[in-house]
Scaffold this motif. Sequence first.
Motif, short mmCIF file in Angstrom:
data_model
loop_
_atom_site.label_atom_id
_atom_site.label_comp_id
_atom_site.label_asym_id
_atom_site.label_seq_id
_atom_site.Cartn_x
_atom_site.Cartn_y
_atom_site.Cartn_z
N ASP A 1 0.86 -1.18 0.00
CA ASP A 1 0.00 0.00 0.00
C ASP A 1 0.90 1.24 0.00
OD1 ASP A 1 -1.66 2.12 0.62
OD2 ASP A 1 -2.83 1.01 2.10
N TYR A 2 1.05 1.82 -1.19
CA TYR A 2 1.95 2.96 -1.34
C TYR A 2 1.47 4.18 -0.57
CZ TYR A 2 4.58 0.66 -5.04
OH TYR A 2 5.38 -0.20 -5.74
N GLU A 3 0.16 4.28 -0.39
CA GLU A 3 -0.36 5.49 0.25
C GLU A 3 -0.12 5.51 1.75
OE1 GLU A 3 -4.40 5.99 -1.14
OE2 GLU A 3 -3.59 7.22 -2.77
N THR A 4 -0.26 4.34 2.37
CA THR A 4 0.02 4.30 3.81
C THR A 4 1.44 3.83 4.08
OG1 THR A 4 -0.84 2.05 3.95
CG2 THR A 4 -2.39 3.82 4.43
N PRO B 1 10.53 5.20 2.53
CA PRO B 1 11.15 5.31 1.21
C PRO B 1 12.60 4.83 1.28
CG PRO B 1 10.01 7.35 1.81
CD PRO B 1 10.09 6.50 3.05
N LYS B 2 13.06 4.24 0.20
CA LYS B 2 14.43 3.69 0.21
C LYS B 2 15.46 4.82 0.24
CE LYS B 2 17.38 0.61 -2.41
NZ LYS B 2 17.57 -0.04 -3.73
N PRO B 3 16.43 4.72 1.14
CA PRO B 3 17.46 5.77 1.19
C PRO B 3 18.21 5.86 -0.15
CG PRO B 3 17.63 4.30 3.09
CD PRO B 3 16.67 3.67 2.14
N SER C 1 -3.22 -2.02 13.65
CA SER C 1 -3.92 -1.61 12.42
C SER C 1 -2.97 -0.79 11.56
CB SER C 1 -5.12 -0.76 12.79
OG SER C 1 -4.67 0.44 13.41
N LYS C 2 -3.51 -0.24 10.49
CA LYS C 2 -2.70 0.65 9.65
C LYS C 2 -2.62 2.07 10.21
CE LYS C 2 -3.23 -1.42 5.08
NZ LYS C 2 -3.79 -1.20 3.73
N ASN C 3 -3.24 2.28 11.37
CA ASN C 3 -3.24 3.63 11.94
C ASN C 3 -1.91 3.92 12.65
OD1 ASN C 3 -6.14 4.50 11.48
ND2 ASN C 3 -6.39 2.49 12.43
N ILE C 4 -1.42 5.12 12.46
CA ILE C 4 -0.09 5.47 12.97
C ILE C 4 -0.13 5.72 14.47
CG2 ILE C 4 1.76 7.19 12.84
CD1 ILE C 4 1.04 7.48 9.85
N LYS C 5 -1.18 6.40 14.93
CA LYS C 5 -1.31 6.64 16.37
C LYS C 5 -2.37 5.72 16.95
CE LYS C 5 -0.09 11.57 16.54
NZ LYS C 5 -0.71 12.91 16.57
N ASP C 6 -2.24 5.38 18.20
CA ASP C 6 -3.21 4.48 18.83
C ASP C 6 -3.22 4.68 20.34
OD1 ASP C 6 -4.79 2.41 19.76
OD2 ASP C 6 -3.90 0.88 18.46
#
Lengths: 458, 458
Positions: free
Chosen positions: B99-102, B212-214, B178-183
């Motif tokens: 999932d490129y967006e998340t 993203p790849k360095p 989940s895919k959520n960053i904060k929890d």
Amino acid sequence: MSVQYDDLKDLVKNENQIMIDNIPDEYLTDTLKRLRGYADVVIKPTSTEEVSKILKWAYEREVPVTPRGAGTNLVGSTVPDHGGIVLDLSLMNHILELDYETLTATIEAGVLLQDFQQYVEEKGLFYPPDPGEKTASIGGNISTNAGGMRAVKYGVTRDYVMGLEIVLADGRILNVGSKNIKDSSGLSLKNLIVGSEGTLAIITKCILKLIPKPEISISVVVPFDSLESGLESVLTIIKENANPTAIEFVERKVIKLGEAFLKLSFPYPNAQAYIILTFDGKKDEVSANLSRIKEVVLHKSALNFIILDDKKLSENVWKIRSVLVKAVEAVSEQEPVDIVVPINKTLEFIKYVNKLEKETEMQMVSFGHAGDGNVHLCVVRGNRVESEWIKEKHENMAKLYSKAYELGGITSGEHGIGLTKKEYFLNETKNINLELMRKIKSDFDEKHILNSHISYNL
Amino acid sequence: MSVQYDDLKDLVKNENQIMIDNIPDEYLTDTLKRLRGYADVVIKPTSTEEVSKILKWAYEREVPVTPRGAGTNLVGSTVPDHGGIVLDLSLMNHILELDYETLTATIEAGVLLQDFQQYVEEKGLFYPPDPGEKTASIGGNISTNAGGMRAVKYGVTRDYVMGLEIVLADGRILNVGSKNIKDSSGLSLKNLIVGSEGTLAIITKCILKLIPKPEISISVVVPFDSLESGLESVLTIIKENANPTAIEFVERKVIKLGEAFLKLSFPYPNAQAYIILTFDGKKDEVSANLSRIKEVVLHKSALNFIILDDKKLSENVWKIRSVLVKAVEAVSEQEPVDIVVPINKTLEFIKYVNKLEKETEMQMVSFGHAGDGNVHLCVVRGNRVESEWIKEKHENMAKLYSKAYELGGITSGEHGIGLTKKEYFLNETKNINLELMRKIKSDFDEKHILNSHISYNL
């Protein structure tokens, strides 16, 4: 047995650490002061040993205990719903050690975030978690796994908690976690305590991870002609690998409230929405990232790219951003929501909020942490009478949480569940997950004396 | 009841997913092959539903289940000590979503680290955790909270696990995280599963965070005339805020074994010890950091600063670094240790090891992750007969762990506890912590069928 609260005086150094009669109202509520509990006694321990003795005493008598840091929570988690003891940790506010070699600080749980941030920054170090409410206690921040503005780059409170000293409900003291960076040694009890809202144990001491203080920090305001274009730009910014510290979004209509509340001006008033970015780090790195992101967003739909290199202007922008909940609250009672959705669902969620706002004619002010999908909503009462407000608020909240879960979201990103979001959290969370949480609660606190009325508890 | 293992054939798609007779030896042991259990059956499920049915079947019959990814563990955690079922997840090796967006990937637990790293890197993304053993499964990495070389900059496996699908011992399937960053929504069950060594549940699917790849990654060899000067330089490097990806240390005498094993040369042979550094990121940033660190370490006691801009040379250095345990093992049986101490105690710990080595005449080869205090030790058998080796090894291991704990360290940084470190872990861990871990174990697996003989279990 009949509980003799006077006996508690023997467990602390000084009698004035205890209030039995005339308990001030602030101890019975939270920041918003809409919920009120009752308490038989407020105690302010000054050491882990006192906390231990008090809990042992309470556990033997099955007296409820409501822990409290600075009382800045928004969800009723410091409301002593079942009476008993309010355990106020504000006197345990000492910084015990700053260890330059391991880059850790050991502090008592009652230290305030603003005091701790200032302390370490004066020494050239940096504590990245940065929730809006700077007068919160670190123990409170840990109990809600507080997030804040800088989470995009630096993560949340959980990522900076290396170790904790905690006291179990029965008074036993233990340490979880340590100064060690890696840990594959048994179950991570530390990570259970982080975000547990005072339901498992009382946090007394914290070992926190620090980093060297970034050389510079520069913010940018990017205006857009719609919130949609702003939020679309956020995904582009994230993919650019420019390592932003903060990515906030806010609509013009909300900014206006902040401007009026503070009597300050926000730049570029002829926009519908703004993204506020911060970049920090080394000077060269920051300016390279700024140029790159400037190019990218202006190529998309940004109306401008206003670098806040004027210190005063930068401060004003962040003052306005930080005051938004209060600015809304000054106009009308409101219910704060801090739903999180996967970052690519933010726009869809906001669109739903706007649609619901139109349909229900209940104002819903949205802004928040675009960089991590953490949406702050103020659901506004307006001129509704009490009964209407309660009914309609409840209906709309249920719809908002249901939509968030449909999008893969969750109830809270940083405020916690407390009392006010409990119903929605219980509705949306699978029974099997709740069952495990409740079993774990009993492992730590078999008699359920610690904050046993909030969050995942029945 | 008498257990009819043949019945298991009805629970899977294909009969050849099951081995009842002639179970190959590899399923009864771990990488080191020194411990051996026995198994009644090996099953290779191909879906979460099959895992669920198998566990339900086993739970009803109280049949022990030993989960297994790629079997690369070093501590006996895949040794089926109590017979029953070996649950081999190697067929569940599909990448389900990128999932490129998340910036997340959802994969089955049996996917191998090397396959996953290659897959995401080909798409311009990066999965930072990088344990030495690339043929391990991701489910295994999560179960031990694997660390590796890049933890200094990027953290460990725990930091990249966003969500998990797991199956409880009784066969119930649930999602944690989940895919959520904060929890801040209830107790973090996800963080309990990470590092739990298969004792709480079977991991079937994983949602992993990517970055993203360095742009580039460059390594450096810094030779020193003693390990002490090398390790002293490490603290200086860390404080410089140059954001190194990896900081490894290794003594010349160990490198020699690696050179001989691989028939390759390591640069600057006239040194006593080396620090190997990696820097990754944007080109300008990396070269700025390289220059700064070069100046700093040469100003201290470094003998040289060899930038590995030759691709072949860089590969050889890392090949030698990665093969050290095997290189030692080729010469003599050895016991691997991955003790962690607070980073400023590394030198004191290594000095203790060297002293103990002299006193006991048991060779102790040390190297490892200087950037995070994670020391890899090979305690070497040499020409001891079996009984001597067992007795002396045991005495020395007890001393090593006791010293580590005295310095504020812990048993394992990335390998886990398994069977081989259990005694030392139980000795050094407080009873109250163990009591909580065991209660939690029972919450997840009341009948104790899942890996119930390892780690914190009695």
